[in-house]
Design a protein around this motif. Structure first.
Motif, PDB file in Angstrom:
ATOM      1  N   LYS A   1       0.829  -1.056  -0.017  1.00 22.57           N
ATOM      2  CA  LYS A   1      -0.060  -0.081   0.164  1.00 22.57           C
ATOM      3  C   LYS A   1       0.914   1.318  -0.042  1.00 22.57           C
ATOM      4  CE  LYS A   1      -3.575   2.326   2.830  1.00 22.57           C
ATOM      5  NZ  LYS A   1      -2.916   3.601   3.246  1.00 22.57           N
ATOM      6  N   ASP A   2       1.867   1.318   0.811  1.00 26.08           N
ATOM      7  CA  ASP A   2       2.842   2.504   0.978  1.00 26.08           C
ATOM      8  C   ASP A   2       3.567   2.667  -0.486  1.00 26.08           C
ATOM      9  OD1 ASP A   2       2.309   2.488   3.537  1.00 26.08           O
ATOM     10  OD2 ASP A   2       3.865   1.270   4.061  1.00 26.08           O
ATOM     11  N   ILE A   3       3.913   1.415  -1.193  1.00 27.03           N
ATOM     12  CA  ILE A   3       4.554   1.790  -2.349  1.00 27.03           C
ATOM     13  C   ILE A   3       3.667   2.211  -3.516  1.00 27.03           C
ATOM     14  CG2 ILE A   3       5.788   0.363  -3.891  1.00 27.03           C
ATOM     15  CD1 ILE A   3       7.115  -1.396  -1.807  1.00 27.03           C
ATOM     16  N   ALA A   4       2.520   1.473  -3.608  1.00 29.62           N
ATOM     17  CA  ALA A   4       1.507   2.158  -4.564  1.00 29.62           C
ATOM     18  C   ALA A   4       1.332   3.698  -4.263  1.00 29.62           C
ATOM     19  CB  ALA A   4       0.295   1.300  -4.416  1.00 29.62           C
ATOM     20  N   GLU A   5       1.176   3.931  -3.068  1.00 30.59           N
ATOM     21  CA  GLU A   5       0.954   5.559  -2.965  1.00 30.59           C
ATOM     22  C   GLU A   5       2.079   6.278  -3.604  1.00 30.59           C
ATOM     23  OE1 GLU A   5       0.073   5.876   1.090  1.00 30.59           O
ATOM     24  OE2 GLU A   5      -2.120   5.249   1.053  1.00 30.59           O
ATOM     25  N   LYS A   6       3.298   5.773  -2.916  1.00 34.12           N
ATOM     26  CA  LYS A   6       4.527   6.655  -3.474  1.00 34.12           C
ATOM     27  C   LYS A   6       4.674   6.475  -5.061  1.00 34.12           C
ATOM     28  CE  LYS A   6       6.936   8.082  -0.051  1.00 34.12           C
ATOM     29  NZ  LYS A   6       7.378   9.530   0.011  1.00 34.12           N
ATOM     30  N   ILE A   7       4.041   5.682  -5.648  1.00 36.62           N
ATOM     31  CA  ILE A   7       4.315   5.465  -7.289  1.00 36.62           C
ATOM     32  C   ILE A   7       3.156   6.452  -7.771  1.00 36.62           C
ATOM     33  CG2 ILE A   7       3.963   3.885  -9.092  1.00 36.62           C
ATOM     34  CD1 ILE A   7       4.960   1.712  -7.582  1.00 36.62           C
ATOM     35  N   VAL A   8       2.006   6.482  -7.121  1.00 38.71           N
ATOM     36  CA  VAL A   8       0.842   7.570  -7.679  1.00 38.71           C
ATOM     37  C   VAL A   8       1.402   8.755  -7.584  1.00 38.71           C
ATOM     38  CG1 VAL A   8      -1.393   8.387  -7.305  1.00 38.71           C
ATOM     39  CG2 VAL A   8      -0.887   5.568  -7.391  1.00 38.71           C
ATOM     40  N   GLU A   9       2.045   8.907  -6.286  1.00 37.65           N
ATOM     41  CA  GLU A   9       2.408  10.512  -6.116  1.00 37.65           C
ATOM     42  C   GLU A   9       3.764  10.896  -7.132  1.00 37.65           C
ATOM     43  OE1 GLU A   9       5.221  12.645  -2.575  1.00 37.65           O
ATOM     44  OE2 GLU A   9       3.812  10.964  -2.236  1.00 37.65           O
ATOM     45  N   ARG A  10       4.558   9.881  -7.546  1.00 41.76           N
ATOM     46  CA  ARG A  10       5.720  10.418  -8.271  1.00 41.76           C
ATOM     47  C   ARG A  10       5.224  10.413  -9.654  1.00 41.76           C
ATOM     48  NH1 ARG A  10       7.959  12.003  -4.539  1.00 41.76           N
ATOM     49  NH2 ARG A  10       9.705  10.735  -3.272  1.00 41.76           N
ATOM     50  N   MET A  11       4.277   9.623 -10.216  1.00 40.92           N
ATOM     51  CA  MET A  11       3.881   9.623 -11.471  1.00 40.92           C
ATOM     52  C   MET A  11       2.965  10.917 -11.717  1.00 40.92           C
ATOM     53  SD  MET A  11       3.391   5.500 -12.219  1.00 40.92           S
ATOM     54  CE  MET A  11       3.488   6.011 -14.068  1.00 40.92           C
ATOM     55  N   SER A  12       2.305  11.144 -10.764  1.00 41.39           N
ATOM     56  CA  SER A  12       1.306  12.239 -10.933  1.00 41.39           C
ATOM     57  C   SER A  12       1.765  13.391 -10.870  1.00 41.39           C
ATOM     58  CB  SER A  12       0.055  12.059  -9.753  1.00 41.39           C
ATOM     59  OG  SER A  12      -0.471  11.124  -9.752  1.00 41.39           O
ATOM     60  N   ASN A  13       2.893  13.680 -10.153  1.00 41.36           N
ATOM     61  CA  ASN A  13       3.726  14.883 -10.090  1.00 41.36           C
ATOM     62  C   ASN A  13       4.424  15.115 -11.531  1.00 41.36           C
ATOM     63  OD1 ASN A  13       2.865  15.404  -7.495  1.00 41.36           O
ATOM     64  ND2 ASN A  13       4.878  14.614  -6.498  1.00 41.36           N
ATOM     65  N   ALA A  14       4.879  14.142 -11.848  1.00 41.62           N
ATOM     66  CA  ALA A  14       5.795  14.067 -13.397  1.00 41.62           C
ATOM     67  C   ALA A  14       4.657  14.618 -14.305  1.00 41.62           C
ATOM     68  CB  ALA A  14       6.164  12.690 -13.614  1.00 41.62           C
ATOM     69  N   GLN A  15       3.417  14.425 -14.428  1.00 40.12           N
ATOM     70  CA  GLN A  15       2.528  14.701 -15.253  1.00 40.12           C
ATOM     71  C   GLN A  15       2.103  16.221 -15.336  1.00 40.12           C
ATOM     72  OE1 GLN A  15      -0.835  12.228 -14.777  1.00 40.12           O
ATOM     73  NE2 GLN A  15       0.474  10.386 -15.960  1.00 40.12           N
ATOM     74  N   GLN A  16       2.278  17.000 -14.273  1.00 38.05           N
ATOM     75  CA  GLN A  16       1.902  18.332 -13.647  1.00 38.05           C
ATOM     76  C   GLN A  16       2.901  19.277 -14.580  1.00 38.05           C
ATOM     77  OE1 GLN A  16       1.848  18.770  -9.691  1.00 38.05           O
ATOM     78  NE2 GLN A  16      -0.018  17.369  -9.530  1.00 38.05           N
TER      79      GLN A  16
END
Length: 228
Positions: free
Chosen positions: A213-228
């Motif tokens: 769960k922690d890893i998935a949240e980090k992945i979503v955060e990193r990938m979402s920030n990269a799209q901004q």
């Protein structure tokens, strides 16, 4: 006075020079490029301070680089082969009795969780397993090993030199333990999952203690920030 003018002028020139060295336009600055990757700085009212890159006060470690290995079909693949994809990279070996299988299953759960909650992001992620035991991890051995894990995994091996070079670039600790009487042995190695962005840059690292769960949240955060 002349002294005051000199001091002001020196500070101005120093600030200008510092700006050229550490600003985004210059590509960043590192006190030791072999250890820490160049870091971008920004001028604040308190002076030049590093931009937040998610790796804390020390900045991003200088990890990774070009590599070439062999996939299960016997084809040579390189870091360029995965350009445009985000990578979950794990180093291990097929005869590992517990830790490697546990980490591999954890990565599989992360992939499945992301496919359920963020399918668009999940479609851009490729999990890679790199063998640190090329002497025993033949293509046939890895094909058998792969059957126990998530079907998205790509398994890679290579010559001892290829594997050593890649492990060195990722600062992976690898040490062959003493052989038993029947010639068997274990391989001690670092337990880290490296997360690379679609440009091949290190985005994050996930340790053994982190939950799916922690890893998935980090992945979503990193990938979402990269799209901004």
């Amino acid at each position: 006075s002349c002294v005051a003018y000199y001091n002001i002028e020196r500070e101005r020139r120093l600030e200008t020079a510092m700006g050229r060295v550490v600003s985004s336009e210059s590509g960043g600055w590192s006190p030791n490029p072999e250890v820490m990757a160049p870091r971008k700085f920004e001028l604040t009212k308190w002076g030049w301070f590093p931009k937040d890159d998610g790796f804390g006060a020390s900045g991003k470690p200088a990890i990774g680089g070009p590599w070439s290995l062999i996939d299960l079909d016997g084809n040579m693949v390189t870091n360029v082969s995965f350009q445009g994809k985000w990578l979950l990279l794990y180093f291990g070996f097929a005869r590992c009795p517990d830790i490697c299988p546990s980490e591999m299953l954890k990565i599989g759960r992360v992939i499945d969780q992301l496919k359920e909650t963020h399918p668009e992001l999940a479609s851009k992620i490729v999990p890679l397993f790199v063998s640190v035991d090329p002497a025993r991890d033949s293509l046939s051995a890895l094909k058998t090993y792969a059957q126990d894990f998530h079907p998205d995994f790509i398994f890679l091996t290579g010559s001892p030199t290829q594997v050593q070079q890649m492990a060195k670039k990722y600062r992976v600790y690898v040490s062959k333990a003493e052989e038993t009487e029947d010639g068997d042995y274990l391989v001690d190695h670092s337990i880290v999952v490296y997360f690379h962005d679609d440009g091949g840059e290190l985005s994050d690292c996930f340790t053994q203690s982190m939950r799916p769960k922690d890893i998935a949240e980090k992945i979503v955060e990193r990938m979402s920030n990269a799209q901004q």
